[in-house]
Design a protein around this motif. Sequence first.
Motif, PDB file in Angstrom:
ATOM      1  N   SER A 167       0.815  -1.215   0.000  1.00 41.01           N
ATOM      2  CA  SER A 167       0.000   0.000   0.000  1.00 41.01           C
ATOM      3  C   SER A 167       0.850   1.267   0.000  1.00 41.01           C
ATOM      4  O   SER A 167       1.659   1.472  -0.901  1.00 41.01           O
ATOM      5  CB  SER A 167      -0.949  -0.031   1.204  1.00 41.01           C
ATOM      6  OG  SER A 167      -1.834   1.059   1.180  1.00 41.01           O
ATOM      7  N   GLU A 168       0.701   2.106   1.024  1.00 39.23           N
ATOM      8  CA  GLU A 168       1.397   3.383   1.080  1.00 39.23           C
ATOM      9  C   GLU A 168       2.880   3.249   1.449  1.00 39.23           C
ATOM     10  O   GLU A 168       3.587   4.242   1.536  1.00 39.23           O
ATOM     11  CB  GLU A 168       0.711   4.309   2.087  1.00 39.23           C
ATOM     12  CG  GLU A 168      -0.712   4.682   1.701  1.00 39.23           C
ATOM     13  CD  GLU A 168      -0.778   5.357   0.341  1.00 39.23           C
ATOM     14  OE1 GLU A 168      -0.068   6.367   0.136  1.00 39.23           O
ATOM     15  OE2 GLU A 168      -1.531   4.871  -0.513  1.00 39.23           O
ATOM     16  N   GLN A 169       3.343   2.041   1.664  1.00 40.47           N
ATOM     17  CA  GLN A 169       4.753   1.816   1.987  1.00 40.47           C
ATOM     18  C   GLN A 169       5.581   1.436   0.753  1.00 40.47           C
ATOM     19  O   GLN A 169       6.754   1.109   0.861  1.00 40.47           O
ATOM     20  CB  GLN A 169       4.892   0.713   3.046  1.00 40.47           C
ATOM     21  CG  GLN A 169       4.566   1.167   4.454  1.00 40.47           C
ATOM     22  CD  GLN A 169       3.085   1.441   4.656  1.00 40.47           C
ATOM     23  OE1 GLN A 169       2.247   0.594   4.350  1.00 40.47           O
ATOM     24  NE2 GLN A 169       2.758   2.626   5.148  1.00 40.47           N
ATOM     25  N   ALA A 170       4.941   1.484  -0.417  1.00 43.40           N
ATOM     26  CA  ALA A 170       5.649   1.157  -1.666  1.00 43.40           C
ATOM     27  C   ALA A 170       5.616   2.343  -2.611  1.00 43.40           C
ATOM     28  O   ALA A 170       4.622   3.073  -2.676  1.00 43.40           O
ATOM     29  CB  ALA A 170       5.018  -0.058  -2.337  1.00 43.40           C
ATOM     30  N   THR A 171       6.692   2.534  -3.357  1.00 42.76           N
ATOM     31  CA  THR A 171       6.721   3.513  -4.436  1.00 42.76           C
ATOM     32  C   THR A 171       7.082   2.793  -5.730  1.00 42.76           C
ATOM     33  O   THR A 171       8.005   1.971  -5.758  1.00 42.76           O
ATOM     34  CB  THR A 171       7.723   4.643  -4.142  1.00 42.76           C
ATOM     35  OG1 THR A 171       7.155   5.510  -3.147  1.00 42.76           O
ATOM     36  CG2 THR A 171       8.023   5.468  -5.385  1.00 42.76           C
ATOM     37  N   ILE A 172       6.335   3.121  -6.773  1.00 39.98           N
ATOM     38  CA  ILE A 172       6.509   2.507  -8.092  1.00 39.98           C
ATOM     39  C   ILE A 172       7.024   3.570  -9.051  1.00 39.98           C
ATOM     40  O   ILE A 172       6.414   4.639  -9.185  1.00 39.98           O
ATOM     41  CB  ILE A 172       5.176   1.925  -8.601  1.00 39.98           C
ATOM     42  CG1 ILE A 172       4.693   0.802  -7.671  1.00 39.98           C
ATOM     43  CG2 ILE A 172       5.319   1.421 -10.037  1.00 39.98           C
ATOM     44  CD1 ILE A 172       3.238   0.409  -7.899  1.00 39.98           C
TER      45      ILE A 172
ATOM     46  N   ALA B 140      12.563   9.300   1.888  1.00 43.38           N
ATOM     47  CA  ALA B 140      11.366   8.543   2.302  1.00 43.38           C
ATOM     48  C   ALA B 140      10.103   8.990   1.575  1.00 43.38           C
ATOM     49  O   ALA B 140       9.081   9.295   2.194  1.00 43.38           O
ATOM     50  CB  ALA B 140      11.183   8.647   3.822  1.00 43.38           C
ATOM     51  N   HIS B 141      10.174   9.022   0.251  1.00 44.37           N
ATOM     52  CA  HIS B 141       8.991   9.355  -0.552  1.00 44.37           C
ATOM     53  C   HIS B 141       8.240   8.062  -0.888  1.00 44.37           C
ATOM     54  O   HIS B 141       8.381   7.504  -1.977  1.00 44.37           O
ATOM     55  CB  HIS B 141       9.407  10.074  -1.834  1.00 44.37           C
ATOM     56  CG  HIS B 141       9.961  11.443  -1.615  1.00 44.37           C
ATOM     57  ND1 HIS B 141       9.203  12.495  -1.163  1.00 44.37           N
ATOM     58  CD2 HIS B 141      11.210  11.943  -1.779  1.00 44.37           C
ATOM     59  CE1 HIS B 141       9.951  13.582  -1.066  1.00 44.37           C
ATOM     60  NE2 HIS B 141      11.173  13.272  -1.429  1.00 44.37           N
ATOM     61  N   TRP B 142       7.445   7.602   0.048  1.00 48.24           N
ATOM     62  CA  TRP B 142       6.738   6.338  -0.137  1.00 48.24           C
ATOM     63  C   TRP B 142       5.258   6.561  -0.432  1.00 48.24           C
ATOM     64  O   TRP B 142       4.677   7.563  -0.021  1.00 48.24           O
ATOM     65  CB  TRP B 142       6.909   5.458   1.103  1.00 48.24           C
ATOM     66  CG  TRP B 142       8.349   5.206   1.411  1.00 48.24           C
ATOM     67  CD1 TRP B 142       9.067   5.690   2.469  1.00 48.24           C
ATOM     68  CD2 TRP B 142       9.272   4.446   0.627  1.00 48.24           C
ATOM     69  NE1 TRP B 142      10.367   5.275   2.405  1.00 48.24           N
ATOM     70  CE2 TRP B 142      10.536   4.509   1.282  1.00 48.24           C
ATOM     71  CE3 TRP B 142       9.167   3.716  -0.561  1.00 48.24           C
ATOM     72  CZ2 TRP B 142      11.658   3.863   0.785  1.00 48.24           C
ATOM     73  CZ3 TRP B 142      10.293   3.081  -1.057  1.00 48.24           C
ATOM     74  CH2 TRP B 142      11.520   3.147  -0.388  1.00 48.24           C
TER      75      TRP B 142
END
Length: 280
Positions: A152-157, A206-208
């Motif tokens: 969820s909000e702990q991943a960046t694509i 930390a831009h997650w």
Amino acid sequence: MKKAIALLGAGWLGEPLAQRLLQRGYTVKVATTNAEKAIRFRKLGWNPYLLELHPDQISGDIEGFFAADQLVLTVPPGGRREPDVVNTYPAKIEQALQAARAGGVQHVLFTSSTGIYGEQQGVVTEDNPINADTASGQALVKVEDLLREKYSEQATILRLAGLVGGSRQPGRWFAGKEAVPGGEQWVNLVHREDVLAVMERVITNAHWGYTLNVCADEHPTKADFYPLASKTIGLVAPTFVTDQEQPQGKLIDNSRGKAVLAFTYRHPDPLNFPLEERAE
């Protein structure tokens, strides 16, 4: 204390990223299937782990590698080398995400592709519909969905445009060819130095929780870009057929990523990319 980062997919992106993160004081774990590479990685100051992803399991030191704060996934789908890539690739990544959860990984950074937008026309932002028209693109879509489900909000694509730099020399792609159709189409490319800088910015600041396009600012046409790219590395320039009445294809918009990350591209214009030949 700097965090431990596990890199799954050491290669064209993973290795230079590992070096950048090591210099910033992170503990860097790097997975490889090759024992000789593991020896080289250790000499570079990284912590190598022999791992192999399979659709139904991971072989190797799973607990050691995935005991990390963050996981960076740069494993490519494999395309034609993997006939059932639409199913096998997401299954492999799901294995990795399950192991990451068990190991205590808090955040995941995944490199996807702007290829998942397919053959759209005009400006394409992260809000455009997904229209993946290749097996590898469809596999990436499944993995993006997996990441949102499990992290969820702990991943960046990061959806990367066409990759340039090092051994990836676009001047080779059409060199010497004549009357190539589609000269009016825009190119959507990004230099490796900018991809690495974006990845580093996500991790260190930390831009997650984001899905971001990563592409150079400018979009010259194929007819303008590829002959120059070929001549720059000493190859015969191709010729293109340009039909102004034809649509110019998609133009990947990078503005959201620049705003979120407060990022400025070092190589904003593909016509000015450093394209010297380099073996890797």
